[in-house]
Write an enzyme that holds these catalytic residues in place. Structure first.
Site, PDB file in Angstrom:
ATOM      1  N   ARG A 276       0.501  -0.742  -0.148  1.00 23.16           N
ATOM      2  CA  ARG A 276      -0.171  -0.105  -0.079  1.00 23.16           C
ATOM      3  C   ARG A 276       0.958   1.390   0.459  1.00 23.16           C
ATOM      4  O   ARG A 276       1.722   1.854   0.855  1.00 23.16           O
ATOM      5  CB  ARG A 276      -1.009  -0.053   1.183  1.00 23.16           C
ATOM      6  CG  ARG A 276      -1.910   1.107   1.187  1.00 23.16           C
ATOM      7  CD  ARG A 276      -2.903   1.121   2.918  1.00 23.16           C
ATOM      8  NE  ARG A 276      -2.888  -0.520   3.077  1.00 23.16           N
ATOM      9  CZ  ARG A 276      -4.454  -0.370   2.440  1.00 23.16           C
ATOM     10  NH1 ARG A 276      -5.198  -0.217   2.074  1.00 23.16           N
ATOM     11  NH2 ARG A 276      -5.063  -1.667   2.835  1.00 23.16           N
ATOM     12  N   GLU A 348      -6.663  -7.978  -2.152  1.00 17.76           N
ATOM     13  CA  GLU A 348      -7.528  -7.426  -3.049  1.00 17.76           C
ATOM     14  C   GLU A 348      -6.123  -7.101  -3.999  1.00 17.76           C
ATOM     15  O   GLU A 348      -5.081  -6.917  -3.377  1.00 17.76           O
ATOM     16  CB  GLU A 348      -8.338  -5.980  -3.226  1.00 17.76           C
ATOM     17  CG  GLU A 348      -8.711  -5.657  -4.472  1.00 17.76           C
ATOM     18  CD  GLU A 348      -8.964  -4.351  -4.364  1.00 17.76           C
ATOM     19  OE1 GLU A 348      -8.991  -3.431  -5.577  1.00 17.76           O
ATOM     20  OE2 GLU A 348      -9.616  -3.496  -3.148  1.00 17.76           O
ATOM     21  N   SER A 351      -9.870  -5.440  -9.976  1.00 21.86           N
ATOM     22  CA  SER A 351     -11.244  -5.215  -9.837  1.00 21.86           C
ATOM     23  C   SER A 351     -11.717  -5.016 -11.321  1.00 21.86           C
ATOM     24  O   SER A 351     -11.060  -4.232 -11.909  1.00 21.86           O
ATOM     25  CB  SER A 351     -11.354  -3.484  -8.572  1.00 21.86           C
ATOM     26  OG  SER A 351     -11.447  -4.340  -7.706  1.00 21.86           O
ATOM     27  N   ARG A 389       1.378  -3.987  -6.658  1.00 31.00           N
ATOM     28  CA  ARG A 389       0.785  -5.617  -5.521  1.00 31.00           C
ATOM     29  C   ARG A 389       1.420  -6.791  -5.948  1.00 31.00           C
ATOM     30  O   ARG A 389       1.318  -7.520  -5.552  1.00 31.00           O
ATOM     31  CB  ARG A 389      -0.954  -4.537  -4.877  1.00 31.00           C
ATOM     32  CG  ARG A 389      -0.945  -3.596  -4.204  1.00 31.00           C
ATOM     33  CD  ARG A 389      -2.378  -3.750  -4.166  1.00 31.00           C
ATOM     34  NE  ARG A 389      -3.088  -2.683  -2.986  1.00 31.00           N
ATOM     35  CZ  ARG A 389      -4.071  -2.545  -2.322  1.00 31.00           C
ATOM     36  NH1 ARG A 389      -4.824  -3.839  -2.740  1.00 31.00           N
ATOM     37  NH2 ARG A 389      -3.700  -1.714  -1.076  1.00 31.00           N
TER      38      ARG A 389
END
Length: 427
Positions: A276, A348, A351, A389
């Site tokens: 993050r 996650e 998306s 990520r």
């Protein structure tokens, strides 16, 4: 924004959507009142203007006292028209401001609830049993430092917390991921794009990122530009104020850009490493389609995300995101979550969202077809590769006992044919 006609005809549906999002239901009634005021003030203005025009014709034919009376009425009418015009503009501005606060209508099949109320749609891949393999998995930062790939200490020295340098094989791995993702997207028919990272307020507001997500957006006040948190914003803005030929749809773009997020609500979360961060790079898919094709396109975008994650040999699941966790512009969203060994849970990674006509109405993007004429189209977006990520999850899932990291076959041509990334520093 939603269609005001739908709001008038079925306000209960809009109230139910607001309730499912956990947002203000009273906004619906306030908007209905403002819309009624806008329409009535507009009708009053039109009636006065029509009388004004008719009076002008009468004056040209009148004489004497009759003309004097008509001229007197003309002056009174001019003041009334000016007042009605101001009232109409004020009512329209109020209705417009309220409309921008209203989120997209939630799809009826979306699970209702908050962040933890998602439903699992499907699961893919096999989660490694590191205990059976005889070693405890290291986290991505420890692996990245041993590989000479990640430097968070100097990132913090130069830019502060949640910044990092990708060095050596880390930089090469980023480029490999981007090139492999763009290659997949291009093979699927997407037009590759290098998009601006700075956009005007119209583009940011039009995509719905100045509402609930505004706290995470960087704003350059002096120049009134926004740093994008996703290339969805410039890709959506690419055709704003345009009418597209319906015969050319779908239009699909794959945009690569740096992305910036303040992460204002994530204090204390994922502070270690690069999961993050405030700045990252991403390959984003974006589609313009006819509204009736939007649900099928959402499935296609999800399919391309699944293809990508499968090619990276990552274990993942697909969740149907709950209503209270949807962004303002999404009517439905699927997340692909990848297993993170050191946390023992899914996180996650990508998306994909169906925004329907919501963004197109705000950005004035329409389509023209022979049967239905000019009308709003639908927009959809889907992350293909959030680079940092993805690196985190690649390193952790493909690590070996000796600290090396196996390279998935899809990336090897972009990494000089390497089968493994080898440590260069002591673990």
């Amino acid at each position: 924004m939603i269609d005001l006609r739908l709001l008038r005809e079925d306000p209960d549906r809009v109230r139910a959507s607001q309730r499912a999002r956990g947002e203000d239901v009273g906004l619906v009634d306030a908007l209905l009142s403002a819309d009624e005021a806008r329409r009535s003030s507009g009708s009053r203005f039109d009636a006065l203007r029509a009388e004004q025009k008719q009076l002008g014709k009468q004056i040209s034919r009148a004489t004497g006292e009759e003309k004097a009376e008509l001229l007197k009425r003309t002056g009174e009418l001019a003041a009334a028209v000016k007042a009605a015009d101001a009232e109409r503009d004020e009512a329209a501005a109020e209705a417009g401001a309220l409309l921008l606060k209203l989120g997209n209508l939630v799809h009826p099949d979306v699970p209702v609830g908050g962040e933890e109320d998602f439903t699992v749609r499907e699961t893919h891949g096999i989660i490694r049993d590191f205990e059976a393999e005889g070693f405890e998995p290291r986290d991505h930062l420890e692996l990245g430092q041993a590989l000479g790939a990640i430097d968070t200490e100097r990132g913090a020295k130069v830019s502060g917390s949640r910044f990092a340098y990708l060095t050596g094989v880390g930089a090469l791995l980023e480029l490999a991921l981007v090139n492999a993702a763009i290659a997949q997207a291009t093979a699927a028919g997407f037009i590759p794009m290098m998009t601006p990272a700075l956009v005007k307020p119209q583009a940011m507001e039009g995509t719905g990122f100045l509402g609930q997500a505004a706290q995470d957006v960087y704003h350059l006040e002096k120049d009134d530009y926004y740093l994008v948190g996703t290339s969805e914003v410039p890709l959506a803005g690419y055709h704003m104020d345009e009418i597209l030929d319906g015969g050319q749809l779908p239009l699909r773009y794959a945009g690569f850009s740096p992305c910036f997020r303040r992460e204002a609500g994530s204090h204390g979360k994922d502070t270690r490493g690069i999961f993050r961060v405030h700045q990252f790079d991403k390959v984003e898919m974006f589609s313009y389609v006819a509204p009736e094709d939007a649900e099928a396109e959402l499935e296609r975008l999800l399919g391309w995300e699944k293809q990508w994650l499968t090619s990276l040999e990552l274990p993942f699941r697909v969740i149907d995101v709950a209503s209270g966790d949807l962004g303002a512009s999404a009517s439905r969203k699927y997340d692909c979550e990848v297993w993170m060994p050191t946390q023992g849970r899914y996180r996650e990674l990508t998306s994909t969202s169906n925004c329907g006509e919501f963004q197109a109405r705000r950005l004035s993007i329409r389509m023209r077809d022979k049967e239905k004429g000019v009308r709003p189209l639908a927009t959809l977006n889907g992350t293909l590769c959030a680079v940092q990520r993805t690196m985190v999850l690649l390193l952790e899932n493909h690590q070996q006992a000796d600290g090396s990291v196996r390279v998935p076959e899809v990336l090897r041509p972009y990494l000089g044919g390497r089968d493994f990334l080898e440590p260069v520093n002591a673990a």
